[in-house]
Enzyme design. Structure first.
Site, PDB file in Angstrom:
ATOM      1  N   MET A 160       0.661   9.306  13.208  1.00 10.72           N
ATOM      2  CA  MET A 160      -0.664   9.743  12.722  1.00 10.72           C
ATOM      3  C   MET A 160      -1.120  10.994  13.482  1.00 10.72           C
ATOM      4  SD  MET A 160      -2.446   6.016  12.189  1.00 10.72           S
ATOM      5  CE  MET A 160      -1.889   5.196  13.682  1.00 10.72           C
ATOM      6  N   LYS A 211      -4.997   3.365  -1.204  1.00  9.57           N
ATOM      7  CA  LYS A 211      -6.000   4.275  -1.787  1.00  9.57           C
ATOM      8  C   LYS A 211      -5.913   4.273  -3.309  1.00  9.57           C
ATOM      9  CE  LYS A 211      -8.152   7.670   0.945  1.00  9.57           C
ATOM     10  NZ  LYS A 211      -7.535   7.703   2.283  1.00  9.57           N
ATOM     11  N   ASP A 259       0.829  -1.200   0.000  1.00  8.85           N
ATOM     12  CA  ASP A 259       0.000   0.000   0.000  1.00  8.85           C
ATOM     13  C   ASP A 259       0.862   1.248   0.000  1.00  8.85           C
ATOM     14  OD1 ASP A 259       0.787   0.108   2.655  1.00  8.85           O
ATOM     15  OD2 ASP A 259      -0.959  -1.049   3.278  1.00  8.85           O
TER      16      ASP A 259
HETATM   17  N1  SAH Z   1       3.928   0.656  10.848  1.00 10.65           N
HETATM   18  C1  SAH Z   1       4.357   2.005  10.577  1.00 10.65           C
HETATM   19  C2  SAH Z   1       3.349   3.030  11.045  1.00 10.65           C
HETATM   20  C3  SAH Z   1       2.019   2.950  10.346  1.00 10.65           C
HETATM   21  S1  SAH Z   1       0.911   4.173  10.879  1.00 10.65           S
HETATM   22  C4  SAH Z   1       5.730   2.236  11.197  1.00 10.65           C
HETATM   23  O1  SAH Z   1       6.197   1.422  11.973  1.00 10.65           O
HETATM   24  O2  SAH Z   1       6.371   3.226  10.836  1.00 10.65           O
HETATM   25  C5  SAH Z   1       1.225   5.460   9.728  1.00 10.65           C
HETATM   26  C6  SAH Z   1       1.982   6.596  10.375  1.00 10.65           C
HETATM   27  O3  SAH Z   1       3.359   6.301  10.429  1.00 10.65           O
HETATM   28  C7  SAH Z   1       1.917   7.898   9.642  1.00 10.65           C
HETATM   29  O4  SAH Z   1       0.730   8.611   9.902  1.00 10.65           O
HETATM   30  C8  SAH Z   1       3.111   8.627  10.182  1.00 10.65           C
HETATM   31  O5  SAH Z   1       2.845   9.136  11.461  1.00 10.65           O
HETATM   32  C9  SAH Z   1       4.092   7.497  10.350  1.00 10.65           C
HETATM   33  N2  SAH Z   1       5.024   7.378   9.227  1.00 10.65           N
HETATM   34  C10 SAH Z   1       5.197   6.334   8.405  1.00 10.65           C
HETATM   35  N3  SAH Z   1       6.190   6.561   7.525  1.00 10.65           N
HETATM   36  C11 SAH Z   1       6.674   7.778   7.816  1.00 10.65           C
HETATM   37  C12 SAH Z   1       7.719   8.592   7.290  1.00 10.65           C
HETATM   38  N4  SAH Z   1       8.482   8.175   6.282  1.00 10.65           N
HETATM   39  N5  SAH Z   1       7.952   9.794   7.854  1.00 10.65           N
HETATM   40  C13 SAH Z   1       7.207  10.234   8.883  1.00 10.65           C
HETATM   41  N6  SAH Z   1       6.204   9.526   9.408  1.00 10.65           N
HETATM   42  C14 SAH Z   1       5.942   8.309   8.897  1.00 10.65           C
END
Ligand code: SAH
Length: 500
Positions: free
Chosen positions: A173, A58, A36
């Protein structure tokens, strides 16, 4: 029937280099990949070309798959006996609903494995120069989700509780609710001047960081127009006074490298080393030659030639792939010597663990012929010349003129790449790019043949005068020209251009 298995693989925060070795290993054997938005689509290039890529994020019509639909898809594909990789951003079990997916597989009695990933919760701050548990500054760390509404009773209690608890927090998030969340953290007892850093698209080319005290952060984020995904760090470690950054010359630059799907990625990795966000756009692909049987017969008789000469890295791969289908022992090649046109071709022969006896540094068939002239007498020497269908047989002709007995082996055909498996074309049009790098005339032609919409401010780099000449046919001028006409020269020129 073969037993299926589903791997829930953490794709890391964005930089493809942050996928784990285990993740890479299972991805390279995947039959189905379900991915995704958060996983970097560049990683799809690591899956076999024959694998099926299923998008679960999406869609343009804004219809995303529900979690139940994704769970069902994983169960169905795994139950069908396939090796499924579910590629998830960051770590699969950190706010990624990976637990629900694993739960669905377990409930269906299917085999699964979690391959942990580098979570944005830790990588995001690190990439912005924030050491989350910096000695003497911070001794604890919490991670929370900002998905709860700070205007609701539960939300209010939740955020106030965090504010009262103190310590350092990383929020995933909830960027769009930051104003309310900051307000409730303060209502719970957090200091208005608590340092806060928002790190957007961490580890990617357009990473951005905004710092401000807790009472001002939401206004600053709004003023800068910062959009998700972002992680937010609340705590003393987020202060600019503690930032640990050593800027790299290409940080924040988004660079497109055009190449054949089975090309060397030396250019991409050199640019990534300098901090660039590189996406590789495959332009051409290698296909079987029209007469595969004839080629295979020549490969089978390879040991009967004194020399085998190659004009391209793809030719080397095509040759050895067939060779090892026919033989299970490298010694079947006998005492045959190897010649190569160009350093990349020579390198590929070495990659297959064979010594290269003669290399023409210049990328021209004629130069190999003259290298032969300096090296040995080819009169009555049997030579096999391996080449793609599209190029002329100039090398064979030259060698024949010199008295050699030459057979030509047509090893493959080059075709324009029509698929966009790593979504590079889509990203180019939607997210834009700073620079497109051309390493040959054919990549220029193939690139413009795609008729992509050019992003604003796009610039071009050229490896040398021949490539620059071809660009002129398309009414474009390179802003960057390599002085030394090879990959390292090109990287130097790009780096110098952005340093200035
Ligand atoms: N499993 C993922 C998180 C999924 S929830 C992890 O461990 O990173 C999705 C959230 O992750 C986003 O809303 C944001 O807050 C964060 N996120 C994921 N990739 C990111 C990135 N490259 N830079 C900043 N925030 C990120």
């Amino acid at each position: 029937m073969k037993k299926g298995k589903c791997f829930l693989v953490g794709a890391g925060p964005g930089d493809p280099g942050l996928l784990t070795l285990r993740g890479n290993e299972v991805l390279s054997r995947a039959e189905v990949v379900v991915y995704d938005n958060l996983a970097n689509p560049e990683l799809l290039g690591l899956a076999p070309e024959t694998s099926e890529l299923l998008y679960a994020g999406k869609k343009p019509d804004d219809h995303s798959m529900t979690q139940e639909e994704i769970n069902r898809l994983l169960v169905e594909q795994t139950a069908a006996g396939r090796l499924v990789v579910r590629l998830k951003g960051g770590d699969p079990y950190v706010f990624g609903r990976g637990a629900e997916e694993a739960g669905a597989l377990a409930a269906a009695g299917l085999d699964f494995e979690v391959v942990p990933g580098v979570s944005s919760a830790l990588a995001g701050p690190a990439a912005a120069g924030i050491a989350v548990t910096r000695r003497g500054v911070n001794e604890d760390l919490g991670i929370f989700t900002g998905h709860q509404d700070p205007e609701s009773k539960e939300g209010r209690e939740f955020y106030r509780g965090l504010g009262a608890r103190g310590g350092t927090w990383v929020m995933l998030m909830g960027l769009e609710r930051l104003a309310g969340i900051a307000r409730e953290l303060q209502a719970g007892g957090a200091a208005p001047d608590l340092p806060v850093a928002v790190v957007r698209r961490a580890t990617m080319g357009d990473q951005a960081t905004v710092r401000a005290p807790l009472s001002e952060i939401a206004a600053r984020v709004a003023a800068e127009g910062l959009r998700p995904p972002a992680v937010v760090v609340f705590g003393a470690v987020a202060s600019a006074d503690h930032a640990l950054l050593c800027p790299r010359p290409l940080t924040g630059r988004r660079i497109v490298v055009t190449r054949s799907r089975v090309g060397a990625s030396k250019l991409a990795s050199a640019l990534r080393d300098l901090g660039a966000d590189v996406y590789e756009m495959p332009m051409i692909k290698r296909e079987e030659p029209e007469n595969l049987r004839e080629f295979a017969e020549l490969v089978q008789d390879a040991h009967s030639y004194e020399w085998i000469v190659f004009t391209s890295a793809n030719g080397v791969d095509a040759f050895f792939e067939i060779f090892y289908k026919l033989y299970d022992d490298a010694r079947e090649i006998g005492g045959t010597k190897f010649g190569a046109v160009g350093a990349a071709t020579a390198q590929r022969i070495k990659d297959w663990h064979f010594h290269v006896d003669l290399v023409a540094e210049e990328f021209q068939a004629k130069s190999l012929a003259s290298a032969f002239r300096d090296y040995t007498d080819v009169e009555n020497v049997k030579i096999l010349a391996v080449r793609p269908a599209e190029t002329s047989g100039a090398l064979a002709l030259e060698l024949t003129k010199m008295g050699a007995i030459v057979d030509e082996a047509i090893a493959y055909r080059t075709r324009p790449e029509t698929e966009d498996r790593t979504r590079a074309r889509q990203r180019f049009e939607e997210e834009g790019a700073d620079l497109v790098v051309f390493t040959s005339s054919s990549t220029v032609r193939n690139f413009f043949a795609l008729k992509l919409k050019m992003p604003k401010g796009l610039q071009f780099a050229s490896i040398g005068p021949v490539t620059t000449g071809t660009m002129a046919e398309f009414q474009v001028k390179p802003s960057i020209k390599a002085k030394q006409h090879d990959i390292m020269g090109l990287v130097q020129a790009i780096s110098a251009f952005y340093a200035a």
